[in-house]
Design a protein around this motif. Structure first.
Motif, PDB file in Angstrom:
ATOM      1  N   ASP A   1       0.842  -1.183   0.000  1.00  0.00           N
ATOM      2  CA  ASP A   1       0.000   0.000   0.000  1.00  0.00           C
ATOM      3  C   ASP A   1       0.884   1.242   0.000  1.00  0.00           C
TER       4      ASP A   1
ATOM      5  N   LYS B   1      -3.871   1.416   3.177  1.00  0.00           N
ATOM      6  CA  LYS B   1      -4.029   0.136   3.861  1.00  0.00           C
ATOM      7  C   LYS B   1      -5.501  -0.255   3.940  1.00  0.00           C
TER       8      LYS B   1
ATOM      9  N   ARG C   1      -6.512  -1.734   0.683  1.00  0.00           N
ATOM     10  CA  ARG C   1      -5.908  -3.061   0.549  1.00  0.00           C
ATOM     11  C   ARG C   1      -6.704  -4.101   1.345  1.00  0.00           C
ATOM     12  N   GLU C   2      -7.025  -3.798   2.569  1.00  0.00           N
ATOM     13  CA  GLU C   2      -7.778  -4.731   3.404  1.00  0.00           C
ATOM     14  C   GLU C   2      -9.178  -4.969   2.857  1.00  0.00           C
TER      15      GLU C   2
ATOM     16  N   ILE D   1      -8.956  -7.474  -0.076  1.00  0.00           N
ATOM     17  CA  ILE D   1      -8.761  -8.839   0.426  1.00  0.00           C
ATOM     18  C   ILE D   1     -10.087  -9.411   0.916  1.00  0.00           C
ATOM     19  N   LYS D   2     -10.854  -8.603   1.616  1.00  0.00           N
ATOM     20  CA  LYS D   2     -12.167  -9.048   2.099  1.00  0.00           C
ATOM     21  C   LYS D   2     -13.087  -9.406   0.939  1.00  0.00           C
TER      22      LYS D   2
END
Length: 468
Positions: A284, A304, A307-308, A311-312
């Protein structure tokens, strides 16, 4: 069962999006899977490979691949190098964007057959091209190209217009809106044709870049090329696609805003697919100390939180593919005349992820319970094959191509220049000398053993795949 069996892969656990099987034997003839049985029930025949209860994944499909930019001649050397790395990573089918600058600005029909013929001589993986559409001459050929079996096309909308694009071989008419409308209206006539978009609004990028270009770093570059630039163009693409009932694919989703804009139209019934890339999942814009200018990519690395979020969405299977967006550049090409912590605005964009994607996903996400092996089969094989309409790949099933990736998920190996295929970008890869689990051990392409004991066999056996 057909009597003539060319080869048998014994004692493997087949991974699909729905589960992992008990140990099975896979029977192959003429490059196709002709039988799958519980291990030991049917006598193996032909060349036998003992799978030792390894996991067997369907060969992976990469929807976003670059081999050569700017001319026809640039394709072949890069396709040879990059397809070899792709195959080592488990990618048995790649969709390479065809961006050939002035060689194709007046159209593709006069050159496409020769390009395909020559490319088949150097590719390790099976492949198809996504010709870039940016001029009126190119969009005027769509019907004939589609009827040849070329079923996906790339449009830069409207990033890389003018001199910025031409330096990369991206030739785009001033009236790109007209090109987009013509492309969508033509593609909508065909059930199995999809338009792939790099969606960034050029005016928005110029405005915010002017505000940020005195600053440096990945965070400054993110602010100068913000998520709203993606969202603006995704919204317009999807509105037009809804009008024509065309199938569209949004490349390199990098942010919450980009995903939510496209997903809004998906929930309204539009056939819009979305991909993200490994670099948006592992890095990130806070990682300047780790990456420096090597972290420059378009669209940029985001926060960030973005990015998270991505992914989720992968874990929820709301994204359709983890593609590579391979654009392999050496450290010198990335830095240009600067150094690792030089001017981000002067550096070249691009990552090379493809041969390390699987072990990084397994080590980073599967081992931690964030994703499952079944999710990887969905995101790397089944769903991207479905998105692009390739019927003979994407799963380990009777009648499909015998594209199979065997791996031992417990085996750990260090990523080094000796263990990886040599590609541009290896000289600055931040993952070198780290240990990962889940490397491919054996890879079969249409039943032919192309990688054995983690070593590529010297066979350029890639075939062009026409899809109608």
């Amino acid at each position: 069962m057909i009597n003539k069996i060319d080869s048998t892969i014994t004692n493997v656990k087949i991974v699909s999006s729905c589960g992992i099987s008990e140990p099975c034997d896979i029977f192959i003839a003429n490059g196709k899977i002709i039988g799958i049985h519980k291990a030991g029930i049917v006598k193996p025949d032909g060349e036998v490979t003992d799978g030792n209860e390894m996991l067997a994944f369907p060969g992976f499909t990469d929807l976003h691949f670059h081999a050569g930019m700017g001319s026809i001649n640039s394709i072949y050397k890069e396709l040879e190098t990059e397809s070899r790395a792709a195959l080592a990573g488990g990618y048995t089918y790649i969709r390479s964007h065809l961006i050939i600058g002035p060689d194709g600005s007046s159209g593709y029909l006069n050159v496409i057959d020769k390009i395909i013929e020559n490319a088949q001589r150097v590719s390790y993986s099976d492949f198809s091209f996504n010709p870039m559409i940016g001029t009126d001459s190119q969009v005027g050929e769509l019907d004939k190209l589609i009827n040849k079996g070329i079923n996906a096309y790339k449009i830069y909308y409207n990033a890389y217009q003018g001199d910025e694009g031409r330096k990369l071989g991206i030739y785009v008419d001033d009236d790109i809106d007209d090109i987009v409308i013509k492309a969508l209206s033509t593609a909508a006539k065909y059930d199995n044709t999809r338009i792939i978009f790099h969606a960034e609004d050029n005016s928005t990028v110029k405005f915010f870049t002017a505000m940020e270009e005195k600053n440096n770093g990945l965070d400054a570059f993110n602010r100068g090329r913000p998520p709203i630039a993606e969202a603006i163009k995704i919204d317009k693409i999807c509105r037009l696609a809804m009008r024509f009932k065309a199938k569209v694919h949004i490349a390199h989703i990098s942010s919450i805003e980009a995903f939510e804009t496209a997903n809004k139209y998906r929930e309204m019934g539009l056939d819009v697919s979305m991909e993200t890339e490994p670099h948006y999942l592992f890095y990130d814009d806070s990682m300047w100390n780790l990456l420096g200018v090597y972290g420059k990519v378009n669209p940029p690395l985001r926060t960030k939180l973005d990015r998270e979020f991505l992914i989720k969405k992968l874990s929820e299977r709301k994204l359709d593919s983890i593609s590579s967006d391979v654009n392999a550049l050496t450290a010198r090409q990335k830095m240009k005349n600067g150094d690792k912590y030089g001017n981000i605005w002067d550096a070249s964009p691009g990552f090379d992820n493809i041969q390390m994607t699987l072990p990084r996903l397994i080590t980073g996400f599967v081992s931690n319970g964030i994703l499952t092996y079944e999710d990887l089969a969905y995101l790397l094989s089944e769903r991207p094959a479905d998105v692009i309409g390739i019927r003979n790949k994407g799963s380990i099933s009777i009648g499909k191509d015998a594209d199979i990736v065997l791996l031992n998920p417990k085996k750990i190996k260090k990523a080094t220049e000796e263990t990886l295929e040599t590609v541009p970008g290896l000289d600055w890869n931040p993952e070198l000398n780290k240990e990962f689990r889940g490397w491919p051990e054996n890879i079969f392409l249409r039943g032919r053993k192309m990688l054995f004991d983690s070593k590529i066999q010297e066979k350029m056996d890639g075939k062009y795949v026409y899809i109608k």
